[in-house]
Design a protein around this motif. Structure first.
Motif, short mmCIF file in Angstrom:
data_model
loop_
_atom_site.label_atom_id
_atom_site.label_comp_id
_atom_site.label_asym_id
_atom_site.label_seq_id
_atom_site.Cartn_x
_atom_site.Cartn_y
_atom_site.Cartn_z
N SER A 69 0.67 -1.24 -0.07
CA SER A 69 -0.06 0.44 -0.38
C SER A 69 0.75 0.95 -0.10
N ALA A 70 0.46 2.63 0.06
CA ALA A 70 0.71 3.66 0.21
C ALA A 70 1.77 3.66 0.72
N ARG A 78 5.12 -0.24 -10.86
CA ARG A 78 3.89 -0.34 -10.50
C ARG A 78 3.77 -0.35 -9.00
N GLN A 79 5.05 -0.60 -8.33
CA GLN A 79 5.13 -0.67 -6.67
C GLN A 79 5.97 0.94 -6.69
N ARG A 101 2.86 3.03 -6.51
CA ARG A 101 2.23 3.10 -5.28
C ARG A 101 2.56 3.81 -4.11
N ARG A 141 -1.21 6.24 -8.28
CA ARG A 141 -3.02 5.03 -8.79
C ARG A 141 -2.10 4.76 -9.83
#
Lengths: 298, 298
Positions: free
Chosen positions: A2-3, A171-172, A175, A180
Motif C-alpha cells: 500500500s502507499a 507499479r510498486q 504506489r 495510482r
C-alpha cells in the motif's frame, strides 16, 4: 504494497535527468517514501541542480554520464522531444547501466517516447513510459512538491524491451509514492490524451485568439466575457513551449480528435440552421449528461 | 445617482412577465432598492406566481392583461423566442400602457427582441432591450436573489421607438439595483456575445460529445480527464432548452464566430503539420496574453 514507506528501498540508485517541477516532485516523493537509497540528479541548468539538492529533491548531483553510472532507475523528466534526444544519448552510454535497470520518463505523450526506448535500449534494460496526470501552473524546481503526485493517476506504457519484473517494480514505485498506476498501451494513452487534454487545450487557445482576430479585445468585449468564457479558456494560459512539444509529438491523434470535434460542431450547427430543435436539444442534453458523469467521479 | 435606495420610486407600477430566476431576482432587487411603488407579476405557472409573492419578488399577481394595466415599466423575463411571442401579444394590448411607458426584457440575445419591439410598440411606448450579465446553474423562482444583479454588467440596447428620457430612466433603474449599465446597439451585443458566450458554449458541448462519439466514455478515458477538461467543459451542463433558444436567436453571428474559430484552429494545426514552431508558439503565447488581460480585469 500500500502507499507509504517502503520497508526496504526498491532501488539502490536512481538518476533523475531534468530537475524542474516534475523531476523535482518525483525526487521529493521518492525520498519521502524511501523508495530509493540514493537519488542522483542532473540538469543542464546548474542553478536548478543546486536548488534541487538544497530542497532535498536529490541526494547528489553530477555530470553525465557519471550521474547515470549503476543507476537501477533512470527517470527522464523533460519535454518529450528532449526525452527523445536524451534517449539517443543514453543509447551510447547504456553500458553504464546495470542489468535489469529501468528507464522511464514523465512526459505528456507516450508513443514517441516508447518508440525511442525501443530503438536504443539493450535487452537487459527495460523501458517503461510514464505519465503522472499531475501538474501546476508554476514551473521549475522551486514549485516541486511531493504532494503533486499524491493520488494522481499515473499512466505506465511498457516498451517492447521490458521485463515483467520491471513493470511490477514500476507499479510498486508508483504506489509507494501514493499515486495510482494504470497500465496502457502508449498509442491508447496518446489517443485518449488527445481527446481529453490536447484537443481542449488547442480549442481554448483558438477561442481566445478568435476574440483577438475580431479586433475587439479592447472596450466592451471583455466586459461581456463572463464565467463561462473564463472557465473555458483558463488553460489557454499554459506554457506555450510545453504545449507545442505535446501537440507536435501527438500530431496524428490530435488531428483525429480535431476531425471528430469539427464534425460534431457541424452537426449541431446544422440542427440550428434546419431548426431541428429536437435533435439539437438531444445533443446538448447528451453533453450535459456525459459531463455530469465526470463531476460524479471527482 | 449612485447605487442604493431611490429617494422616490422611479415608477408607480411595473409588471414582470415571467417569474423564474431572472424575473424573480429583478423583482427582489427592484423591491429592495425601492425603485417601484408596486410590483405586479404574472407567470404561466400558478405555483411560481404564488411563490414569487410569498418570497416578496412581487407585491401582486394577476392574469393578463389586467397585470399590465397602467404599468410604466414592463419587464419580459423569459427565453427570447417567448419574448418575441409575448411582444406580439403586447402589441394587441398596448393601449393599456400609459404614455411614456418602457418595455424591456432580460433575454440573452438582443437583435430579435429589439426588432420585435420595433414592430409592435406604438410611438408613446419606449422599447429598450436589456441583458444583465448574470446567471446561476439553478433555475426558477426558488433560486431568485437580488444579489444576482449586484455589480453585474447590464447591457441596454435601445429599440428605434425609444425616447431619450426613457433610456435615462432605465440607466437610473439599473444603477439603483447596484448593476452597471452599458448601452450597446443590439447587433453589437449579439456579435460580441456570440464570441464570448455562445461560441464557447457550443464548443464545450462539442468537446464533450467528441468523447461520446469516440465510444470510450467508460473505462480509462474519464480517468485521464484532468482539471483542464473539467474547466473547459463545465458550461456544457447548462440548460439545453435555454441554450437552444439563445443559439437559434443568434444563429448568424454564431456562424460568423464559428468560422473565425475554425479558421484559427486550422491555422494552428497547419503550424504543427509544417513544424513551424515559431508561428505556433506565437499563437499560443498570444492566447495566453489576451486571456491574462481578462484575469487582470476581474
Amino acid at each position: 504494497m500500500s502507499a507509504g514507506l517502503c520497508e526496504k528501498p526498491l532501488f539502490k540508485k536512481c538518476c533523475i535527468l531534468g530537475l524542474g517541477l516534475m523531476g523535482g516532485s518525483m525526487g521529493l516523493a521518492l525520498g519521502e517514501h524511501k523508495v530509493v537509497r540514493e537519488r542522483w540528479g542532473y540538469d543542464l541548468d546548474a542553478a536548478a541542480m543546486l536548488q534541487a539538492k538544497k530542497r532535498g529533491a536529490v541526494d547528489r548531483t553530477a555530470a553525465l554520464p557519471h550521474a547515470l553510472a549503476d543507476a537501477e532507475l533512470v527517470i527522464l523528466a523533460m519535454p518529450v522531444r528532449q526525452i527523445m534526444r536524451t534517449l539517443e544519448m543514453l543509447g551510447q552510454n547504456v553500458s553504464c547501466l546495470p542489468e535489469g535497470a529501468i528507464v522511464t520518463d514523465l512526459g505528456s505523450t507516450k508513443e514517441k517516447v516508447v518508440q525511442a526506448m525501443d530503438a536504443v535500449l539493450p535487452a537487459g534494460v527495460s523501458g517503461i513510459g510514464g505519465h503522472p496526470m499531475a501538474g501546476s501552473e508554476k514551473a521549475g524546481i522551486g514549485a516541486a512538491d511531493a504532494l503533486l503526485l499524491k493520488n494522481a493517476v499515473y499512466i505506465l506504457t511498457p516498451a517492447r524491451q521490458m521485463k515483467a519484473a520491471a513493470l511490477h517494480k514500476m507499479r510498486q514505485t508508483v504506489r509507494a509514492i501514493g499515486a495510482r498506476p494504470l497500465v496502457l498501451e502508449a498509442a491508447a494513452h496518446d489517443k485518449m490524451a488527445a481527446l481529453v487534454s490536447h484537443l481542449p487545450q488547442l480549442v481554448a487557445v483558438a477561442l481566445v485568439n478568435s476574440l483577438g482576430d475580431s479586433g475587439q479585445t479592447k472596450g466592451p468585449l471583455l466586459r461581456l466575457a463572463g464565467n463561462g468564457f473564463r472557465d473555458t479558456t483558463r488553460i489557454a494560459m499554459g506554457d506555450p513551449g510545453m504545449w507545442y512539444d505535446i501537440f507536435q509529438t501527438n500530431k496524428l491523434f490530435l488531428k483525429e480528435s480535431l476531425q471528430i470535434f469539427m464534425k460534431e460542431l457541424d452537426l449541431i450547427y446544422n440542427c440550428l440552421e434546419q431548426e431541428d430543435e429536437k435533435e439539437a436539444i438531444a445533443r446538448l442534453s447528451r453533453a450535459g449528461s456525459v459531463r455530469r458523469q465526470l463531476t460524479a467521479l471527482s
